[in-house]
Design an enzyme around this catalytic site. Structure first.
Site, mmCIF file in Angstrom:
data_model
loop_
_atom_site.group_PDB
_atom_site.id
_atom_site.type_symbol
_atom_site.label_atom_id
_atom_site.label_comp_id
_atom_site.label_asym_id
_atom_site.label_seq_id
_atom_site.Cartn_x
_atom_site.Cartn_y
_atom_site.Cartn_z
ATOM 1 N N LYS A 127 0.705 -1.425 0.085
ATOM 2 C CA LYS A 127 -0.070 -0.083 -0.053
ATOM 3 C C LYS A 127 0.866 1.300 0.124
ATOM 4 O O LYS A 127 0.648 2.198 -0.518
ATOM 5 C CB LYS A 127 -0.996 0.042 1.195
ATOM 6 N N GLU A 211 -3.937 7.967 7.165
ATOM 7 C CA GLU A 211 -4.690 8.629 6.276
ATOM 8 C C GLU A 211 -5.858 9.471 6.794
ATOM 9 O O GLU A 211 -6.375 9.004 8.016
ATOM 10 C CB GLU A 211 -5.452 7.728 5.256
ATOM 11 N N HIS A 246 -16.554 -4.393 5.598
ATOM 12 C CA HIS A 246 -15.680 -4.164 4.396
ATOM 13 C C HIS A 246 -16.163 -4.787 3.183
ATOM 14 O O HIS A 246 -15.540 -4.842 2.564
ATOM 15 C CB HIS A 246 -14.266 -4.180 5.112
ATOM 16 N N ARG A 303 -7.371 -7.458 -10.852
ATOM 17 C CA ARG A 303 -8.149 -8.764 -11.303
ATOM 18 C C ARG A 303 -9.568 -8.350 -11.607
ATOM 19 O O ARG A 303 -9.850 -7.188 -11.436
ATOM 20 C CB ARG A 303 -8.377 -9.796 -10.307
#
Length: 686
Positions: A127, A211, A246, A303
């Protein structure tokens, strides 16, 4: 620096191995067959008779049920490809779809991977590194810190600069591990320590990124596609804001309320992101969209996405065909200018799970799995069911519980949403608990219809989404009418002298049925008794429910649909029977009730229910009375559990239990006699 697409083997192939299972394996093979390719399935011991195995031209066993010993075994998959002469492997999603080692191993074996190069997967796998690459490509990022210096004091200082709340994320993480929202500076250190512990245990890596935490963002993702000639396009966006833990539940395309300028800006940013890492094939760039219209890069899935069908619906393109053609070395089938949006599409993910039990996964045998479009009046509607199962298939505990995806299309959002609701009502799934009714509650929720979307939608509306349903007298009357109709069907053709339905020459027919909400639905609702009476030769029943009477009739329609008329009010319903559970589904919602015939007739005390039999396979939970102790009519005698729901056996008349045939904890089969009952001043009935 923007990378050029990696040059790998692109020889056209005639045999495709699908390194996956379930719905996506069936979906990929459908397009491959249409393109004239031979299809190869792989399977574990648990999937030996699965639908994707049955539909493939050839199938190879690759190991035991555990995914790490089968679907995640790189050597076993490559060996299967070699044995069958497969020139290419499509990974689907999940399992090995984003595993760079798998891609490299295929390249070394001379087999084409239907997807991006290993370098692109690696670029998006970390990330922090991905954020740096996106900054280089001028893709908007959430304000944050992604640096290598991991000193506690520096991290705290950076969080203070960003402003609270902030999100701590494991740099090497995923799946919600090593992630915490920090509301204030005082809570920062404890949250940092906790995230590091989780990240170290899950990924062997303690690095963190920080973040800005957006309070009510929408999850909007852009479908991108790149070929080996360096061309890239975006096929517009999808809104995936409705999630639980999530995990996406409902998706739609295009994102509602999206201005054309914002759509172009997000699409162009997504293509820049793909080109930055030398991407090839189908990919999805995920953004957080703030209420002020600002959008920020979140991650890229290298993907095909689960929700790709909604993009296919609005563009008229087959994304799996695009993948296969790009893998063969062909250029993209369309330019950006040629791609257009038509109408609106929704996808609902059908899971074998119980929303009332915190979405606990469910297992069992699908006694019926069908979509009755004709019965729902949806003939000609654009409805698609992408499924990995059929009636009779076993849902095991070994893999993801998603059974199918229901995809619909309409001229606009309102039309598509109405079709989704009717199609959900027409979905007939029996034998395994699913989230079908929950999906219908989502699709009909006023806030969802009014575009009040964000990633905490389910959490914010939990009270209304999970509110106990209060069934009306009309619901009980409708359920009893379905039961009466089915009883009549079972008795059809029998001699009057062999019948046990209250037949009397030249006398009214009278039947009493007890109905109760299943225990698993959260209701402590009492047993409701419906008494039905019908004169000989009359097609109408007189139903009495809690002091209210109805003149009622039922007419079978196509499929499982029925037309129920109560006092002149006619309704079309989907009527499903799963053992002694009746499910009545309509665009207004679902009524699920356990029913039981209380007595054979109500003419004399000696006409007691002739048997107390198990309505389906299950377990005895409790014996509620002692043998020989007097009980009153309607009193619960024992409880058994089946399909995660409880079913009570009640006394048909005043009397007593002579004996129980089973004890708590015993397993019973459908049709087993559970107890012997003696009516007051009468002998024993079993």
């Amino acid at each position: 620096m923007t990378l050029e697409p990696a040059m790998t083997r692109t020889t056209p192939f005639d045999t495709l191995l699908v390194a996956n299972r379930g719905e996506i394996a069936c979906r990929v093979m459908r397009t491959a067959r249409q393109m004239g390719l031979k299809t190869v399935a792989v399977y574990s011991d648990a999937d030996a008779n699965a639908r994707h195995v049955r539909e493939a031209d050839a199938a190879i066993r690759i190991g035991p049920a555990a995914a790490r010993e089968s679907y995640l075994d790189i050597d076993a998959v490559i060996s299967a490809a070699r044995r069958t002469g497969a020139g290419a492997v499509h990974p689907g999603y999940g399992f090995l779809s984003e595993n760079g080692r798998f891609v490299t191993a295929l390249e070394e074996a001379g087999i084409t991977f239907v997807g991006p190069p290993a370098s692109a997967i690696a670029a998006m796998g970390d990330k922090s590194a991905a954020k740096a690459r996106m900054a280089n490509a001028k893709v908007p990022l959430v304000p944050g810190y992604h640096g290598d210096d991991q000193d506690d004091a520096l991290l705290r200082s950076e969080a203070d600069k960003i402003g609270y709340p902030v999100m701590l994320k494991a740099s090497a993480g995923g799946g919600g591990k090593g992630m915490r929202v920090v509301e204030s500076g005082d809570a920062f250190q404890a949250a940092l320590d906790g995230c590091r512990r989780e990240s170290s245990a899950a990924f062997g890596d303690e690095r963190m990124l920080i973040e800005k935490y957006l309070v009510q963002p929408r999850h909007v993702e852009v479908q991108v596609f790149c070929d080996r000639q360096g061309q890239g396009v975006y096929l517009f966006e999808r809104d995936c804001s409705v999630q639980r833990r999530h995990q996406k539940v409902l998706e739609e395309a295009p994102a509602p309320g999206m201005p054309p300028a914002l759509r172009e800006a997000m699409g162009s940013a997504a293509v820049r992101a793909a080109r930055e890492i030398g991407y090839v094939g189908a990919g999805t760039v995920e953004f957080l969209l703030d209420a002020d219209g600002a959008f920020y890069f979140m991650e890229m899935n290298t993907r095909l996405q689960v929700e790709h069908p909604v993009t296919e619906m609005i563009t008229g393109q087959d994304l799996v065909e695009w993948q296969l053609r790009v893998a063969m070395g062909e250029p993209l089938p369309c330019t950006q200018e040629a791609l257009t949006i038509t109408g609106h599409s929704f996808e609902a993910r059908l899971y074998a799970e119980d929303p009332e039990q915190d979405f606990l996964p469910a297992t069992g045998t699908l006694t019926r799995f069908a979509l009755d479009l004709e019965g729902a009046g949806l003939n000609g509607a654009q409805v698609r069911l992408d499924s990995g199962v059929e009636s009779g298939d076993v849902v095991s505990m070994h893999y993801d519980p998603m059974l199918a995806k229901l995809i619909v299309h309409g001229v606009d959002r309102d039309a598509a949403l109405a079709t989704l609701n009717r199609a959900l009502a027409a979905l007939d799934v029996q034998g395994v608990v699913t989230n079908r009714a929950f999906l219908q509650r989502l699709a009909t929720h006023p806030a969802f219809k009014n575009l009040e979307l964000d990633t905490r939608f389910i959490e914010r509306h939990e009270a209304t989404l999970f509110a106990p349903r209060s069934d009306a007298n009309e619901d009980y009357a409708s359920a009893a009418l379905v039961a009466l109709h089915q009883l009549a069907g079972e008795q059809q053709g029998a001699s009057p002298w062999q019948r046990h339905d209250g037949f009397r020459l030249n006398a009214p027919r009278r039947v009493r049925i007890a109905l109760q909400a299943p225990a698993a639905t959260g209701g402590d609702e009492p047993v409701v008794t419906v008494e039905g009476t019908r004169q000989p030769g009359d097609a109408h029943w007189r139903l009495a429910v809690s002091g209210q009477t109805f003149t009622a009739s039922l007419a079978p329609l196509a499929g499982n649909a029925v037309a129920i008329t109560l006092d002149g009010h006619r309704r079309r319903l989907q009527a499903q029977r799963d053992g002694n559970v009746l499910v009545l589904a309509s665009p207004e919602g679902e009524t699920r009730l356990v029913w039981q015939r209380l007595d054979a007739a109500n003419h004399a005390a000696h006409e007691v229910q002739s048997s107390f039999t198990a309505p389906m396979h299950g377990t005895v939970v409790a014996l509620l009375v002692d043998p020989g102790v007097s009980v009153e009519k309607g009193m619960p005698l024992m409880v058994m559990e089946a399909m995660k729901m409880e079913h009570a056996m009640t006394a048909p008349l005043n009397g007593s239990v002579a004996s129980f045939h089973f004890q708590p904890g015993d397993t019973v089969s459908q049709g087993d006699v559970l107890l012997d009952f003696a009516a007051a001043d009468q002998g024993v009935s079993s």
